[in-house]
Design a protein around this motif. Sequence first.
Motif, short mmCIF file in Angstrom:
data_model
loop_
_atom_site.label_atom_id
_atom_site.label_comp_id
_atom_site.label_asym_id
_atom_site.label_seq_id
_atom_site.Cartn_x
_atom_site.Cartn_y
_atom_site.Cartn_z
N LEU A 109 39.17 81.23 16.19
CA LEU A 109 39.78 80.08 16.78
C LEU A 109 41.17 80.51 17.00
O LEU A 109 42.04 80.34 18.27
CB LEU A 109 38.93 78.38 16.61
N TYR A 152 41.65 73.91 19.35
CA TYR A 152 40.30 73.27 18.32
C TYR A 152 40.63 72.01 18.04
O TYR A 152 41.48 71.54 17.46
CB TYR A 152 39.42 74.01 18.29
N ASP A 210 35.93 72.23 20.44
CA ASP A 210 36.88 72.48 21.47
C ASP A 210 37.26 70.94 21.58
O ASP A 210 36.84 69.80 21.74
CB ASP A 210 36.05 72.15 22.81
N LYS A 211 38.86 70.96 21.20
CA LYS A 211 39.57 69.88 21.74
C LYS A 211 39.66 68.51 22.62
O LYS A 211 39.11 67.20 22.60
CB LYS A 211 40.62 69.36 21.79
#
Length: 468
Positions: free
Chosen positions: A368, A375, A403-404
């Motif tokens: 990522l 994230y 996922d943020k």
Amino acid sequence: MKSYDVAVIGSGPGGYVAAIRCAQLGMKTAIIEKYATKGGTCLNVGCIPSKALLDSSHHYEDAVKHFEEHGIDIPGEIKVNLANMMKRKDSVVEQTTKGIDFLMDKNKIDSFQGVGSFKSKNEVLITSEEGKEESIEAKNIIIATGSKPRTLPGIEIDKERIITSTEALSLKEIPKHLILIGGGVIGLELGQVYNRLGAEVTVLEYMDRIIPTMDKAMSKEMRKVLKKQGMELKLSHEVQSVERKGDEVLVKAKDKKGNEVEIKGDYCLVSVGRVPFTKGLNPENAGVEINNRGQVKVNDKLQTTTPTIYAIGDVIQGAMLAHKAEEEGTFVAEVIAGQKPHIDYNLIPNVVYTWPEVASVGKTEEQLKEEGANYKVGEFPMKALGRSRASGDIAGLVKILADKQTDEVLGVHMIGARTADLIAEAVTAMEFRASAEDIARMSHAHPTYAEAVKEAALAATEDRALHI
């Protein structure tokens, strides 16, 4: 000459599952296996026998180290009977491989024993061990010939003292000092078996961490656990040579500073991965191309360069996992039948069957970061669970990456008791595009190891973990 709709070359998890699914879909199916027993590496000299030894050695370790604290006193000395342990392992393998024969008969699949090789794109020559030849023809052919252990340049495997995982599953004695080249899945599992039984175990790993393909947090935690269990881990070590002198093996390596290191043992297990196996297949006779890594070239439908010939499992690109091969076997059968199946390779779980177990699915945090993803992370330690304290299995953690912005789960990584089974929850959640909050709001039975998954999801959802 016998004719079939589908002929499968190889009866490992990918091959036999492909054959069963083809038969279920109404196709006349044949399967070809060069060995006397079906099941491929996994059932004969891989997944199944290694798990049998892992479980047996785990029982022994519990008896020696943990029974007393559970209030179980055993009079007399507790001893390992390696011959009986191996006998039980062989029995488990026999039962499992015979189960494949039953499934072939049940699904009316014709079985042939011998090496399968291409005479043309529709004709397969089957050569028995005695040299007897027979040919069959098929409209479609599936290559499922699997893989074999890889070695390093200059290392001669003598199958006695310098061994691969195959020989390590059938040793007649417990090594005094087992030197492991490779800190990946297979090496750590077999290393833990013999460490539990009393062997000194030294692991030499070229990379700067063990299980290097998994999330870094898993590698770090596993390293702590194995060191506590008594295994010596030498990371960033490049093996230079392996020599046998009688019953002694001398391994020379260089550390990251370039210093030469010498290690002496009585056995050396070379566990540096596996390579595709296509020996004797003669793919060129059918117009099937092999790439420079020895893999059969396939497209997104797993068709080779000859459209009526498919390839699955370890012989093509991707993770060398039995369950990946099974998914591909089903996929190809359904493609041949005219269906439109789908495999999401990002959601194929990966497991290390040490104790504690390590399991993961989806993206690692390192991946990522490389992708520049936005994230968030939620973690929860196993030691905070009542179930873990009750069983004494307090090592490990669950880590959820989401996922943020959308909260969709991008990866789940766990180390602890029964995580090989727990990872299925994460796979299911990610298959349905679940958010961390979705998992956090699901009821998890108490007390269970699975509560760590809920707590990690809560930690990823506005840092709401309840029990830390």
